[in-house]
Design an enzyme around this catalytic site. Structure first.
Site, PDB file in Angstrom:
ATOM      1  N   ILE A 146     -11.499  -6.941 -25.849  1.00 48.57           N
ATOM      2  CA  ILE A 146     -12.691  -6.932 -26.669  1.00 48.57           C
ATOM      3  C   ILE A 146     -12.125  -7.320 -28.176  1.00 48.57           C
ATOM      4  CG2 ILE A 146     -14.249  -5.089 -28.041  1.00 48.57           C
ATOM      5  CD1 ILE A 146     -14.505  -3.742 -25.286  1.00 48.57           C
ATOM      6  N   VAL A 223     -16.962   1.029 -32.774  1.00 46.43           N
ATOM      7  CA  VAL A 223     -17.301   0.732 -31.431  1.00 46.43           C
ATOM      8  C   VAL A 223     -16.408   1.012 -30.291  1.00 46.43           C
ATOM      9  CG1 VAL A 223     -19.070  -1.258 -32.322  1.00 46.43           C
ATOM     10  CG2 VAL A 223     -16.568  -1.776 -31.827  1.00 46.43           C
ATOM     11  N   GLY A 224     -15.523   1.780 -30.741  1.00 45.73           N
ATOM     12  CA  GLY A 224     -14.440   2.142 -29.574  1.00 45.73           C
ATOM     13  C   GLY A 224     -14.896   3.479 -29.149  1.00 45.73           C
ATOM     14  N   ARG A 225     -14.320   4.634 -29.745  1.00 48.51           N
ATOM     15  CA  ARG A 225     -14.770   6.179 -29.383  1.00 48.51           C
ATOM     16  C   ARG A 225     -14.937   6.979 -30.213  1.00 48.51           C
ATOM     17  NH1 ARG A 225     -17.028   4.678 -25.111  1.00 48.51           N
ATOM     18  NH2 ARG A 225     -16.114   4.841 -23.153  1.00 48.51           N
ATOM     19  N   ASP A 249     -21.410   3.530 -33.746  1.00 50.15           N
ATOM     20  CA  ASP A 249     -22.142   3.372 -32.308  1.00 50.15           C
ATOM     21  C   ASP A 249     -21.663   4.496 -31.304  1.00 50.15           C
ATOM     22  OD1 ASP A 249     -23.816   1.954 -30.759  1.00 50.15           O
ATOM     23  OD2 ASP A 249     -22.129   1.393 -29.549  1.00 50.15           O
ATOM     24  N   GLU A 254     -21.838  12.957 -27.894  1.00 53.18           N
ATOM     25  CA  GLU A 254     -23.121  12.121 -27.697  1.00 53.18           C
ATOM     26  C   GLU A 254     -24.285  12.906 -26.718  1.00 53.18           C
ATOM     27  OE1 GLU A 254     -22.015   8.282 -26.688  1.00 53.18           O
ATOM     28  OE2 GLU A 254     -20.637   8.109 -28.412  1.00 53.18           O
ATOM     29  N   HIS A 273     -25.039   4.395 -29.224  1.00 53.85           N
ATOM     30  CA  HIS A 273     -24.016   3.939 -28.197  1.00 53.85           C
ATOM     31  C   HIS A 273     -24.655   2.566 -27.307  1.00 53.85           C
ATOM     32  CE1 HIS A 273     -20.273   5.135 -25.497  1.00 53.85           C
ATOM     33  NE2 HIS A 273     -20.502   3.869 -25.666  1.00 53.85           N
TER      34      HIS A 273
END
Lengths: 310, 310
Positions: A146, A223-225, A249, A254, A273
């Site tokens: 990515i 945009v990872g965790r 994100d 979540e 997400h």
């Protein structure tokens, strides 16, 4: 490995059934939503296709688990994985998706979208000059699948992209790859930070005061965790302008709880997400390709190193 | 051509003086703001560097006019140009600037920025899947310097870019170049339309019902000239969903009058003619390069064909 019985457990089980079943006619499938999963289906299955594993079932007959997401921390992080079980993950267009997501927010910032939107509300005509991508330095944490696609897309439009990885090994499209241990002194020159790292023991709360204190008015994109970010430290960095704005994100919990301070922070943009959503089409295509590679005993590019955690 | 006396008339005359004078020590310069211009300076000047020409002066001693902007309609459109006077224009980084401007709004649309911003205000967590650039068709009116840079940037991230020009001649980075006369039947397949055309007799009100009626829910971006758009027709196309949204950087009358319906239209994003701003640095660099090319009798890539109007 010989796989015959395949259990697909997913909220999008109907779409997946339509897309998968006729493309793999010699296999036996069951497609069910998560709430219908019982031990019976698991005892029957040799392979499980899902976003996550429920802890209260016995998976011991399963030989292969295919994750419908790119992140596999829900299978591995703080869990004991049976090393005999093959774990693969969906990658497909995630790199492109995450690159476009990140690029959209950086360009929106450089092109002053918010300012011009506010001016329009006040019918105000005042000229500000947007900044050019080519004058920016972008630092990407993670130089895998990515991160590399981000570097490819960004460098193609003239951005100097720097990477951070454990090894610091140079990769295509990166101007320079720094090691996690030695990169701190370079943080102050960066305009934008993008985190693409998987959640592992090493990346949990990696983004804490140590990193944020070195930043100078940077944009931070995660945009990872979510659990890779010390949220308190991020809120403080936003208040003190080390971080000018954050686009998030992913979150430690979540959906993001309603009382979380991120919701009302004017410098935080929340997305639910979606930067690397698995569409049924992509999920099906990636699963079918992996199944074919397993049947033909080929190298699996999307096999997870369950000890490393990605 | 031998040029000695150069008159620079610009709101940014101070910045230009600092950037230009010492780089061209053998020339005589005057740098003044527009309100200080009188016939005396014009009688002295062999070259004039400015954004526009005031009608009530005699320019007959001037041999060369260099436009500080990319558009030269303020010099040519509905005016009589003395063919013996050389007209050059600033191009420099305009292509890149306009490409990034356009890309920022298209990506913001595909990535659902507005929807996620609204969701955040209501603390709502609902997942929508952004669309990928690679699935879009973008049509660029104008395949010159600027249109071609848009095609270059967009195609580098996987977008199929179509062009429209008078001749339909194929150009690098375009998937296909259509002629103005024959392109109407292709309009319904386009997701985004970008106008980069100069204002000439042929492009005045080019974007009228004939074009808008063929569009289907497209995004319309105008970075060319405002007078190329029939504003009534655009408002109607917005109301009827042929145009889903418009991003307008240029207008028939600038600044946009306060009572103009564009200001309050929620599907219109207004920017105050900033997609290709001439910074003092770029303006100076482009002027100095042109001066050098003139002194050395070289080919001028930024010479305007005053009959064509661009």
């Amino acid at each position: 490995m010989n796989i015959q019985n395949i259990l697909v457990v997913s909220p999008m089980y109907k779409e997946l059934k339509l897309l998968i079943e006729e493309k793999a006619p010699h296999k036996a499938f069951q497609f069910i939503p998560e709430e219908e999963l019982s031990q019976d289906e698991l005892n029957w299955a040799e392979a499980l296709v899902s976003f996550n594993l429920k802890a209260d079932y016995d998976y011991s007959t399963v030989k292969w688990v295919h994750s419908l997401g790119a992140g596999v921390d829900r299978f591995l992080h703080k869990k004991n994985w049976n090393e005999e079980v093959l774990l693969t993950r969906t990658i497909c267009s995630f790199g492109q998706r995450i690159a476009e997501y990140s690029l959209s927010y950086i360009l929106g910032d450089l092109q002053l979208h918010d300012s011009f939107q506010k001016q329009q509300q006040r019918k105000k005509w005042e000229q500000w000059t947007p900044k050019l991508m080519g004058d920016q330095k972008v630092l990407v944490y993670g130089t895998g699948e990515i991160g590399q696609m981000i570097a490819k897309v960004f460098s193609s439009i003239g951005v100097g992209v720097f990477g951070v990885s454990l090894s610091g090994t140079n990769k295509d499209y990166f101007k320079e790859v720094l090691t996690l241990d030695s990169h701190f002194s370079r943080l102050s020159e960066m305009n934008y930070i993008i985190n693409t790292l998987p959640l592992t023991g090493k990346t949990e709360k990696l983004f804490n005061h140590t990193i944020f204190n070195q930043l100078s008015n940077a944009g931070f994109i995660n945009v990872g965790r979510g659990a890779s970010v010390d949220e308190e430290a991020l809120l403080q960095a936003l208040a003190e302008n080390q971080v000018r704005f954050a686009v998030l994100d992913v979150f430690a919990h979540e959906p993001l709880p309603e009382n979380h301070p991120f919701w009302n922070n004017s410098r935080v943009q929340i997305t639910p997400h979606i930067s690397a959503v698995t569409t049924p089409e992509e999920g099906a295509a990636c699963f079918l390709e992996t199944l074919k590679n397993i049947d033909e005993n080929r190298h699996l590019t999307n096999k997870v190193d369950t000890k490393k955690g990605y």
